[in-house]
Design a protein around this motif. Structure first.
Motif, short mmCIF file in Angstrom:
data_model
loop_
_atom_site.label_atom_id
_atom_site.label_comp_id
_atom_site.label_asym_id
_atom_site.label_seq_id
_atom_site.Cartn_x
_atom_site.Cartn_y
_atom_site.Cartn_z
N GLY A 120 19.15 -8.68 -4.17
CA GLY A 120 19.07 -8.62 -5.62
C GLY A 120 17.87 -7.84 -6.13
N MET A 121 17.01 -7.38 -5.24
CA MET A 121 15.83 -6.61 -5.64
C MET A 121 16.10 -5.12 -5.49
SD MET A 121 11.86 -6.90 -4.39
CE MET A 121 11.50 -8.28 -5.49
N SER A 122 15.73 -4.34 -6.51
CA SER A 122 15.89 -2.90 -6.43
C SER A 122 14.82 -2.28 -5.53
CB SER A 122 15.84 -2.29 -7.83
OG SER A 122 14.62 -2.59 -8.46
N ARG A 123 14.85 -0.98 -5.36
CA ARG A 123 14.06 -0.32 -4.33
C ARG A 123 12.55 -0.41 -4.58
NH1 ARG A 123 17.19 4.59 -1.71
NH2 ARG A 123 15.09 4.98 -0.96
N HIS A 124 12.10 -0.20 -5.80
CA HIS A 124 10.67 -0.24 -6.12
C HIS A 124 9.87 0.68 -5.17
CE1 HIS A 124 10.93 -3.38 -9.12
NE2 HIS A 124 11.61 -4.15 -8.28
N ASP A 125 10.39 1.88 -4.92
CA ASP A 125 9.73 2.77 -3.97
C ASP A 125 8.34 3.22 -4.42
OD1 ASP A 125 11.81 2.68 -2.19
OD2 ASP A 125 12.78 4.50 -2.93
N ASP A 126 8.07 3.14 -5.72
CA ASP A 126 6.75 3.56 -6.21
C ASP A 126 5.74 2.42 -6.23
OD1 ASP A 126 7.64 6.16 -6.66
OD2 ASP A 126 8.31 5.71 -8.70
N SER A 127 6.10 1.29 -5.67
CA SER A 127 5.22 0.12 -5.75
C SER A 127 4.25 0.02 -4.57
CB SER A 127 6.06 -1.16 -5.83
OG SER A 127 6.74 -1.40 -4.61
N TYR A 128 4.43 0.83 -3.54
CA TYR A 128 3.55 0.68 -2.38
C TYR A 128 2.73 1.94 -2.15
CZ TYR A 128 8.19 2.04 -0.47
OH TYR A 128 9.42 2.60 -0.26
N LEU A 129 1.61 1.74 -1.46
CA LEU A 129 0.59 2.77 -1.31
C LEU A 129 0.60 3.35 0.10
CD1 LEU A 129 -2.30 0.97 -3.21
CD2 LEU A 129 -0.73 2.71 -4.09
N SER A 130 0.55 4.67 0.17
CA SER A 130 0.61 5.37 1.45
C SER A 130 -0.75 5.37 2.13
CB SER A 130 1.08 6.81 1.23
OG SER A 130 0.02 7.59 0.68
N GLN A 131 -0.81 6.03 3.27
CA GLN A 131 -2.05 6.10 4.04
C GLN A 131 -3.10 6.98 3.38
OE1 GLN A 131 -2.22 3.90 6.78
NE2 GLN A 131 -0.43 3.40 5.53
N ARG A 132 -2.73 7.69 2.33
CA ARG A 132 -3.70 8.50 1.58
C ARG A 132 -4.45 7.68 0.54
NH1 ARG A 132 0.89 11.52 2.00
NH2 ARG A 132 1.55 11.01 -0.12
N ALA A 133 -4.01 6.44 0.32
CA ALA A 133 -4.63 5.59 -0.69
C ALA A 133 -5.95 5.00 -0.18
CB ALA A 133 -3.68 4.47 -1.09
N ALA A 134 -6.77 4.55 -1.11
CA ALA A 134 -8.03 3.92 -0.73
C ALA A 134 -7.78 2.63 0.05
CB ALA A 134 -8.87 3.64 -1.98
N LYS A 135 -6.74 1.89 -0.34
CA LYS A 135 -6.36 0.67 0.36
C LYS A 135 -4.86 0.76 0.68
CE LYS A 135 -9.88 -2.36 -1.67
NZ LYS A 135 -10.12 -3.61 -2.44
N PRO A 136 -4.51 1.39 1.80
CA PRO A 136 -3.09 1.59 2.13
C PRO A 136 -2.38 0.26 2.36
CG PRO A 136 -4.52 2.98 3.48
CD PRO A 136 -5.40 1.99 2.79
N ASP A 137 -1.09 0.29 2.12
CA ASP A 137 -0.25 -0.88 2.41
C ASP A 137 0.13 -0.90 3.88
OD1 ASP A 137 0.27 -2.64 0.17
OD2 ASP A 137 1.19 -0.91 -0.82
N ASP A 138 0.47 -2.09 4.35
CA ASP A 138 1.06 -2.27 5.67
C ASP A 138 2.20 -3.28 5.53
OD1 ASP A 138 -0.16 -4.76 5.46
OD2 ASP A 138 -1.75 -4.30 6.89
N ALA A 139 2.80 -3.68 6.64
CA ALA A 139 3.97 -4.56 6.56
C ALA A 139 3.64 -5.88 5.87
CB ALA A 139 4.53 -4.80 7.96
N ARG A 140 2.47 -6.44 6.14
CA ARG A 140 2.12 -7.72 5.54
C ARG A 140 1.92 -7.58 4.03
NH1 ARG A 140 -2.56 -10.88 4.34
NH2 ARG A 140 -2.13 -13.13 4.57
N SER A 141 1.19 -6.55 3.61
CA SER A 141 0.93 -6.40 2.17
C SER A 141 2.20 -6.05 1.41
CB SER A 141 -0.16 -5.35 1.93
OG SER A 141 0.26 -4.06 2.34
N ILE A 142 3.10 -5.28 2.03
CA ILE A 142 4.39 -4.99 1.40
C ILE A 142 5.16 -6.30 1.19
CG2 ILE A 142 6.67 -3.97 1.81
CD1 ILE A 142 4.64 -1.89 1.00
N THR A 143 5.16 -7.15 2.20
CA THR A 143 5.86 -8.43 2.11
C THR A 143 5.25 -9.29 1.01
OG1 THR A 143 6.40 -8.35 4.47
CG2 THR A 143 6.53 -10.50 3.38
N ARG A 144 3.94 -9.37 0.98
CA ARG A 144 3.28 -10.26 0.02
C ARG A 144 3.36 -9.74 -1.42
NH1 ARG A 144 0.36 -14.41 1.57
NH2 ARG A 144 -0.94 -14.27 -0.29
N ASN A 145 3.61 -8.46 -1.60
CA ASN A 145 3.67 -7.92 -2.95
C ASN A 145 5.04 -8.10 -3.60
OD1 ASN A 145 2.37 -6.43 -5.14
ND2 ASN A 145 3.79 -4.77 -4.65
#
Length: 307
Positions: A120-145
């Motif tokens: 039921g959740m849409s893609r939200h592809d712009d919600s996560y941060l790549s490795q170029r970010a100051a604080k990149p996302d990983d699998a845990r942070s993607i899950t928790r967000n």
């Protein structure tokens, strides 16, 4: 017959890659016990480098079948992971990490829901941060967000493709196996299948001395009539959804294991992967004769739909 080296096939491929602005590609085919492969065009433009069956590509969402199979191994290994089942509630497996917005979702979303794009959740592809970010996302942070995003439809009411849920699946594999996802894939798939050139993330491929075999990415600029080239980059935030680096000669070993139900894909894992779970286009009204709407299983669209 080796179709890939027949008189007409290479010329047809060259015609098509020029028409569709694809610098190069590699193809592998299984026929009985034999495998044929070939490369066409260029893997990089500057400097020019031919594309071969051993050229390494980022296979993007074709990685999802391995993520689903990794979960399938946990389901099969019931003595080690009795709580991991396709109908298990994800929030019970990842307490405190997997929290969905909206009433009933945290308590209702199952493992097969996240593998079949029906949360039921849409893609939200712009919600996560790549490795170029100051604080990149990983699998845990993607899950928790996930708790901070929005729901689009009721649970299991509609097919909505969602990369993040496959990253959740990768995180689940890590938590339950005690291994980094890359090491799990190496131990359970790449190693047993002899996929010696396959890795999770470009960084690992380059660290293994395979950097010179990696294809560049390309986009076609129609206005300027030229390609724009770029090197493959690490996408830790996309693990599970993509990020596997492999070649045609390596990936065909995975395809063969799936087709023939060879180790590590036994009947139980195969059935879990190919069980048809979600109608992709239930309202299709322009289907070809003797066909049905497309179904999604777990990282696969089973080719079981034509009469």
């Amino acid at each position: 017959m080796d179709y890939l080296h027949s008189p007409n096939f290479p010329a047809r491929v060259e015609e098509l890659i020029k028409k569709y602005h694809v610098p190069g590609l590699a193809v592998a085919i299984i026929e009985g016990d034999r495998t044929f492969s070939a490369g066409y065009g260029l893997a990089s433009l500057d400097p020019p480098k031919p594309c071969t069956p051993d050229t390494l590509f980022d296979i993007a969402s074709s990685s999802k079948s391995m993520t689903a199979a990794a979960v399938g191994l946990l389901v099969r290994d019931n003595d080690k992971h009795p709580d991991v089942q396709y109908d298990a509630i994800v929030s019970n497996l990842l307490p405190g990490d997997f929290v969905m917005p909206g009433q009933g979702y945290t308590e209702g979303v199952t493992v097969e829901d996240i593998l079949s794009h029906r949360t039921g959740m849409s893609r939200h592809d712009d919600s996560y941060l790549s490795q170029r970010a100051a604080k990149p996302d990983d699998a845990r942070s993607i899950t928790r967000n996930l708790r901070n995003l929005t729901i689009s439809t009721p649970l299991r009411s509609k097919f909505i493709y969602n990369n993040m849920m496959y990253t959740v699946a990768a995180y689940l594999v890590e938590k339950k196996s005690g291994l980094p996802f890359a090491d799990f894939l190496q131990e359970r798939f790449f190693g047993p299948l002899g996929m010696s050139s396959t890795h999770l993330q470009p960084k690992r491929a380059r660290a293994s001395g395979l950097g010179d075999r990696m294809a560049q990415g390309h986009t076609w600029n129609e206005e300027e009539k030229r390609y724009i080239s770029f090197d493959a980059s690490d996408t830790i935030e996309g693990e599970g959804a993509g990020s596997i680096i492999t070649s045609a000669n390596d990936y065909i070993k995975w395809v063969k294991a799936l087709m023939n139900r060879e180790h590590p894909i036994d009947d139980e894992v195969y059935k879990g992967l190919t069980k048809m779970r979600t109608l992709v286009s239930p309202d299709s009204d322009d289907l070809e004769p003797m066909t049905s709407p497309v179904m999604y299983a777990a990282g696969l669209e089973p080719a079981l739909l034509r009469a």
